[in-house]
Design a protein around this motif. Sequence first.
Motif, PDB file in Angstrom:
ATOM      1  N   LEU A  57      46.459  38.864  24.401  1.00  0.00           N
ATOM      2  CA  LEU A  57      45.364  39.811  24.209  1.00  0.00           C
ATOM      3  C   LEU A  57      44.484  39.415  23.032  1.00  0.00           C
ATOM      4  CD1 LEU A  57      47.108  43.207  24.999  1.00  0.00           C
ATOM      5  CD2 LEU A  57      45.395  42.001  26.379  1.00  0.00           C
ATOM      6  N   VAL A  58      45.085  38.896  21.979  1.00  0.00           N
ATOM      7  CA  VAL A  58      44.279  38.401  20.859  1.00  0.00           C
ATOM      8  C   VAL A  58      43.411  37.239  21.332  1.00  0.00           C
ATOM      9  CG1 VAL A  58      44.379  37.203  18.631  1.00  0.00           C
ATOM     10  CG2 VAL A  58      45.790  39.229  19.026  1.00  0.00           C
ATOM     11  N   GLY A  59      44.003  36.330  22.078  1.00  0.00           N
ATOM     12  CA  GLY A  59      43.240  35.205  22.614  1.00  0.00           C
ATOM     13  C   GLY A  59      42.116  35.651  23.530  1.00  0.00           C
ATOM     14  N   ALA A  60      42.389  36.618  24.381  1.00  0.00           N
ATOM     15  CA  ALA A  60      41.355  37.138  25.278  1.00  0.00           C
ATOM     16  C   ALA A  60      40.222  37.760  24.478  1.00  0.00           C
ATOM     17  CB  ALA A  60      41.955  38.161  26.239  1.00  0.00           C
ATOM     18  N   GLY A  61      40.570  38.489  23.418  1.00  0.00           N
ATOM     19  CA  GLY A  61      39.551  39.095  22.573  1.00  0.00           C
ATOM     20  C   GLY A  61      38.678  38.058  21.890  1.00  0.00           C
TER      21      GLY A  61
ATOM     22  N   ALA B  47      29.329  39.483  31.075  1.00  0.00           N
ATOM     23  CA  ALA B  47      29.499  38.204  30.380  1.00  0.00           C
ATOM     24  C   ALA B  47      28.574  37.195  31.041  1.00  0.00           C
ATOM     25  CB  ALA B  47      30.942  37.734  30.460  1.00  0.00           C
ATOM     26  N   GLU B  48      28.139  36.248  30.249  1.00  0.00           N
ATOM     27  CA  GLU B  48      27.166  35.280  30.754  1.00  0.00           C
ATOM     28  C   GLU B  48      27.780  34.251  31.706  1.00  0.00           C
ATOM     29  OE1 GLU B  48      23.988  32.057  28.970  1.00  0.00           O
ATOM     30  OE2 GLU B  48      24.864  33.550  27.648  1.00  0.00           O
ATOM     31  N   HIS B  49      29.036  33.892  31.473  1.00  0.00           N
ATOM     32  CA  HIS B  49      29.654  32.832  32.263  1.00  0.00           C
ATOM     33  C   HIS B  49      30.939  33.329  32.931  1.00  0.00           C
ATOM     34  CE1 HIS B  49      27.231  30.699  29.209  1.00  0.00           C
ATOM     35  NE2 HIS B  49      26.913  29.954  30.265  1.00  0.00           N
ATOM     36  N   ALA B  50      31.083  32.997  34.190  1.00  0.00           N
ATOM     37  CA  ALA B  50      32.251  33.441  34.949  1.00  0.00           C
ATOM     38  C   ALA B  50      33.544  32.901  34.345  1.00  0.00           C
ATOM     39  CB  ALA B  50      32.125  33.001  36.402  1.00  0.00           C
ATOM     40  N   GLY B  51      33.531  31.656  33.909  1.00  0.00           N
ATOM     41  CA  GLY B  51      34.747  31.060  33.358  1.00  0.00           C
ATOM     42  C   GLY B  51      35.291  31.823  32.163  1.00  0.00           C
ATOM     43  N   ARG B  52      34.412  32.261  31.267  1.00  0.00           N
ATOM     44  CA  ARG B  52      34.871  33.061  30.119  1.00  0.00           C
ATOM     45  C   ARG B  52      35.381  34.425  30.574  1.00  0.00           C
ATOM     46  NH1 ARG B  52      30.354  31.182  26.691  1.00  0.00           N
ATOM     47  NH2 ARG B  52      31.264  29.426  25.596  1.00  0.00           N
TER      48      ARG B  52
ATOM     49  N   TYR C 299      36.855  35.086  33.383  1.00  0.00           N
ATOM     50  CA  TYR C 299      38.191  34.878  33.962  1.00  0.00           C
ATOM     51  C   TYR C 299      39.220  34.555  32.885  1.00  0.00           C
ATOM     52  CZ  TYR C 299      35.299  34.315  38.144  1.00  0.00           C
ATOM     53  OH  TYR C 299      34.377  34.473  39.148  1.00  0.00           O
ATOM     54  N   ALA C 300      38.819  33.763  31.903  1.00  0.00           N
ATOM     55  CA  ALA C 300      39.748  33.399  30.831  1.00  0.00           C
ATOM     56  C   ALA C 300      40.169  34.636  30.029  1.00  0.00           C
ATOM     57  CB  ALA C 300      39.112  32.358  29.920  1.00  0.00           C
ATOM     58  N   ALA C 301      39.198  35.460  29.665  1.00  0.00           N
ATOM     59  CA  ALA C 301      39.508  36.663  28.898  1.00  0.00           C
ATOM     60  C   ALA C 301      40.323  37.652  29.738  1.00  0.00           C
ATOM     61  CB  ALA C 301      38.225  37.322  28.407  1.00  0.00           C
ATOM     62  N   TYR C 302      40.066  37.692  31.028  1.00  0.00           N
ATOM     63  CA  TYR C 302      40.805  38.567  31.935  1.00  0.00           C
ATOM     64  C   TYR C 302      42.296  38.229  31.939  1.00  0.00           C
ATOM     65  CZ  TYR C 302      42.836  39.816  36.443  1.00  0.00           C
ATOM     66  OH  TYR C 302      43.678  40.255  37.417  1.00  0.00           O
ATOM     67  N   GLY C 303      42.610  36.974  31.699  1.00  0.00           N
ATOM     68  CA  GLY C 303      44.007  36.543  31.738  1.00  0.00           C
ATOM     69  C   GLY C 303      44.919  37.370  30.846  1.00  0.00           C
ATOM     70  N   GLY C 304      44.456  37.729  29.659  1.00  0.00           N
ATOM     71  CA  GLY C 304      45.283  38.532  28.759  1.00  0.00           C
ATOM     72  C   GLY C 304      45.587  39.904  29.321  1.00  0.00           C
ATOM     73  N   VAL C 305      44.583  40.531  29.896  1.00  0.00           N
ATOM     74  CA  VAL C 305      44.780  41.860  30.489  1.00  0.00           C
ATOM     75  C   VAL C 305      45.685  41.750  31.720  1.00  0.00           C
ATOM     76  CG1 VAL C 305      43.623  43.846  31.535  1.00  0.00           C
ATOM     77  CG2 VAL C 305      42.576  42.673  29.589  1.00  0.00           C
TER      78      VAL C 305
END
Length: 108
Positions: free
Chosen positions: A95-99, A53-58, A60-66
Amino acid sequence: MMTFLAYLGAAIAEIAGCFAFWAWLRMDKSAWWLVPGVASLVLFAYLLTLVDAEHAGRTYAAYGGVYILSALLWLWIAEGVKPDRWDSLGVAICLVGAGVILLAPRPV
């Protein structure tokens, strides 16, 4: 698929590392529990860097669902408490949000 595996490994490492601190501070376990706990948290941080992923923040945000899914699996497997339907609904929403965060089309 590699992203999901990196996230899953990171989640397991983070939960195990945090649990080591929990066991030491809340369950009166030996401070030696911190040694594998710290190693596990280092592994967690490393695994997140493997996500493409290009940005660390995204990342980490997507990781939250997992992470939330993994935490509820930990609750069930390690602590013997079966998640209820509200836990399952919450995980599905996350998980939908992370996706959406991870897979949304973005301009280059």
